[in-house]
Design an enzyme around this catalytic site. Structure first.
Site: not given
Ligand code: GDP
Ligand code: IMO
Ligand code: MG
Length: 420
Positions: A13, A16, A40-41, A221
Site C-alpha cells: 500500500d 504503487k 488493491g491499487h 504487496q
Molecule cells: P498500492 O497498493 O501500493 O497501490 O497503494 P493503495 O492504493 O492500497 O494505498 C495507497 C493509498 O494512498 C490510496 O488510497 C491512494 O489513493 C493514496 N495515495 C497515494 N499517494 C498518495 C499521496 O501522496 N498522498 C496521499 N494523501 N494519498 C496518497
Molecule cells: P498491495 O499490492 C498490504 C498482506 C495481508 C496479510 C499478508 C498475507 O495493495 O500493496 P495474503 O492474502 O497475501 O495471503 O495475505 O499480506 N497483504 C497486503 N498488505 N497491501 C497488499 O497489497 C497486500 N497483499 C497482501 O494483509 O498480512
Molecule cells: Mg494496496
C-alpha cells in the site's frame, strides 16, 4: 530495451498504483508479475477513484498494452467484477489487456482453504486478505495448479479433479461451506476471461523488448511481505521483490533496467506480524485519519507507525533500487516533529541490519526531525518545497544511499513532483 520495475519497499500500500499510472506515458507495455487480488491499487484522476486488483495500473493511459504475467494468480470471479466495474465507467479493456497462459487460477475452493487454514492457526493467524492466495501458490509449487492455458483444453475434467482434491482437504479440516454459489460465480468469471487474449507472455515480452518497446513491471504487496525476505511467516506467498519480475515474466536478470522503489513518508501494515515502529497511540491514529489508512481490499484499519530505515535499507539492498519514490508526505504536513527509525536496539546493542526475526525485544532507535508545517498538496515543483522538507529528504537520502526522484503530495495523478 530493458524492463523497468516498480515495487513497494514496505508492507504494501505504498501507492504503487498511483505511481504506475503516472509513469505509464513513458512506456508501451505495463505488466503485473506476481500476487493476485490480494492487491488493491488505487488511482485517482479527474475527480474519480479506481481500485485495481489484478489488472495492471497502466490500463487508464490510452493505447498501452497491459499484461497479467505468468507469476500472477488470478481469480476469474473477482477479475470479472473488476472488468465490469471498469467497463461501467466507460473503459473497454479487451483490446488492451492480455493474460499469460502460464498465470495460475485461484479456484473457489482456494478461498475456502485460505479461510480454513487461518481458522486453524487461531491467534497465530497471518491475517490474510482471504482471497485464496496462499493455497493457490501452494498448488502451483506443489504441482497441482490449474493455469489460464488450461481453460483452452479439456478444462472441465482438470477442474473437477482439482476441486475433488480440495473438497477432501476441506473435509479433513471439518470445514463446511456453500461451494455451489461460489462455483457458479467462478464459472461466469471463466466465461468473462475467454473474451480476452491469452498469450505466451514470456515470448511476447521478449519479442517486444527486441522491437524496442519499453516495459514497466508493476509489483504488488511490498518487500517486507516477500515470501523469502519478508517478516516470515507473516508474509504473502509470492516473491514481491525485483527478482520476482524475472520469474513472473520470463525476463532475464540482464533485461532489468531501472528499479523504482516506493515508500511512504511513514509506515503502515495490514494483518498480523512484527512492526517495530508501530504507534498504538494518538499519533498512530492521527496518521491513520489523515492518510485514510484503511485497506482498499478489506477495509481493515491499517496499522500505522514511523518510517523504518532499517527495513527500508534492507529492501533497497534486496531489490537493487536505483530510484526512490516517496509518497504520502502530505499526511505529515501538520506534524511539529517527525520521527525516523535509524537503527534497532536488541538486548542493549544497536543494530543496522534487518534481523532474522523480530520480537518484542526489538526497539526502534529514533531521530526526531522538525516538521515542515506547510500544506504541500498544491505545490507544482520542488522549488516550492519548504527548507525543512528538503532537510527531511536529504536526511533520508543520506541514510538510504539512493536519491528520491519523485515525491507524491496527494492521491491524484497531478499531485506528483519530480526531483532533478
Ligand atoms: P498500492 O497498493 O501500493 O497501490 O497503494 P493503495 O492504493 O492500497 O494505498 C495507497 C493509498 O494512498 C490510496 O488510497 C491512494 O489513493 C493514496 N495515495 C497515494 N499517494 C498518495 C499521496 O501522496 N498522498 C496521499 N494523501 N494519498 C496518497
Ligand atoms: P498491495 O499490492 C498490504 C498482506 C495481508 C496479510 C499478508 C498475507 O495493495 O500493496 P495474503 O492474502 O497475501 O495471503 O495475505 O499480506 N497483504 C497486503 N498488505 N497491501 C497488499 O497489497 C497486500 N497483499 C497482501 O494483509 O498480512
Ligand atoms: Mg494496496
Amino acid at each position: 530495451m530493458n524492463i523497468d520495475v516498480i515495487l513497494g519497499l514496505q508492507w504494501g500500500d505504498e501507492g504503487k498504483g498511483k505511481i504506475v499510472d503516472v509513469l505509464t506515458p513513458d512506456y508501451d507495455i505495463v505488466t503485473r508479475f506476481q500476487g493476485g487480488p490480494n492487491a488493491g491499487h488505487t488511482l485517482e484522476f479527474q475527480g474519480k477513484k479506481y481500485i485495481l486488483r489484478s489488472i495492471p495500473s497502466g490500463i487508464f493511459q490510452g493505447g498501452k498494452i497491459n499484461i497479467i504475467g505468468n507469476g500472477v494468480v488470478l481469480d476469474p470471479a473477482l477479475f470479472k467484477a473488476e472488468v465490469e466495474a471498469l467497463e461501467a465507467s466507460g473503459h473497454i479493456l479487451t483490446e488492451q489487456l492480455y493474460i499469460s497462459r502460464k498465470a495460475h487460477l485461484i479456484l473457489p475452493t482456494h478461498r475456502l482453504l485460505d479461510l480454513a487454514y487461518e481458522t486453524q492457526k487461531g491467534s497465530g493467524k497471518i491475517g490474510t486478505t482471504g482471497k485464496g492466495i496462499g493455497p493457490a501458490y501452494t498448488d502451483k509449487t506443489g504441482r497441482n495448479g490449474l493455469r489460464i492455458g488450461d481453460i483452452e483444453n479439456n478444462f472441465e475434467l482438470k477442474y473437477s479433479k482439482a476441486i475433488a482434491r480440495h473438497k477432501e482437504l476441506l473435509k479433513q479440516m471439518s470445514f463446511e461451506a456453500d461451494l455451489e454459489s461460489l462455483e457458479k460465480e467462478w464459472m461466469e468469471g471463466i466465461e468473462c476471461l475467454r473474451r480476452f487474449r491469452f498469450i505466451d507472455s514470456e515470448h511476447f515480452i521478449n519479442k517486444e523488448l527486441k522491437n524496442g518497446k519499453k516495459i514497466l513491471a508493476e509489483g504488488a504487496q511490498g518487500t517486507m511481505l516477500d515470501i523469502d525476505f519478508g517478516s516470515y511467516p507473516f508474509v504473502t506467498s509470492s516473491n514481491t521483490v525485483c527478482a520476482g519480475a524475472c520469474t513472473g515474466l520470463g525476463a532475464a536478470p540482464s533485461k532489468i533496467g531501472n528499479v523504482y522503489g516506493i515508500f511512504k513518508a511513514y509506515c503502515t501494515r495490514v494483518g498480523s506480524g512484527p512492526f517495530p515502529t508501530e504507534l498504538n497511540d494518538e499519533t498512530g491514529q492521527k496518521i491513520r485519519d489523515l492518510g485514510c489508512e484503511y485497506g482498499s481490499v478489506t477495509g481493515r484499519p491499517r496499522r500505522c507507525g514511523w518510517i523504518d530505515l532499517v527495513a527500508l535499507r534492507y529492501a533497497i539492498m534486496i531489490n537493487g533500487v536505483t530510484h526512490l519514490i516517496m509518497t504520502k508526505s502530505d499526511v505529515l504536513d501538520t506534524f511539529d516533529t517527525i520521527k525516523v527509525c535509524i537503527a534497532y536496539q536488541i538486548q542493549g546493542k544497536e543494530i543496522l541490519d534487518f534481523p532474522f526475526e523480530i520480537d518484542d525485544s526489538v526497539k526502534p532507535v529514533y531521530v526526531e526531525l522538525p516538521g515542515w508545517k506547510m500544506n504541500m498538496t498544491k505545490m507544482q515543483s520542488e522549488s516550492e518545497f519548504p527548507q525543512k522538507f528538503n532537510d527531511y529528504l536529504s536526511f533520508l537520502e543520506e541514510k538510504l544511499g539512493v536519491k528520491i526522484r519523485i515525491v507524491s503530495v496527494g492521491p491524484d495523478r497531478e499531485e506528483t513532483i519530480e526531483r532533478r
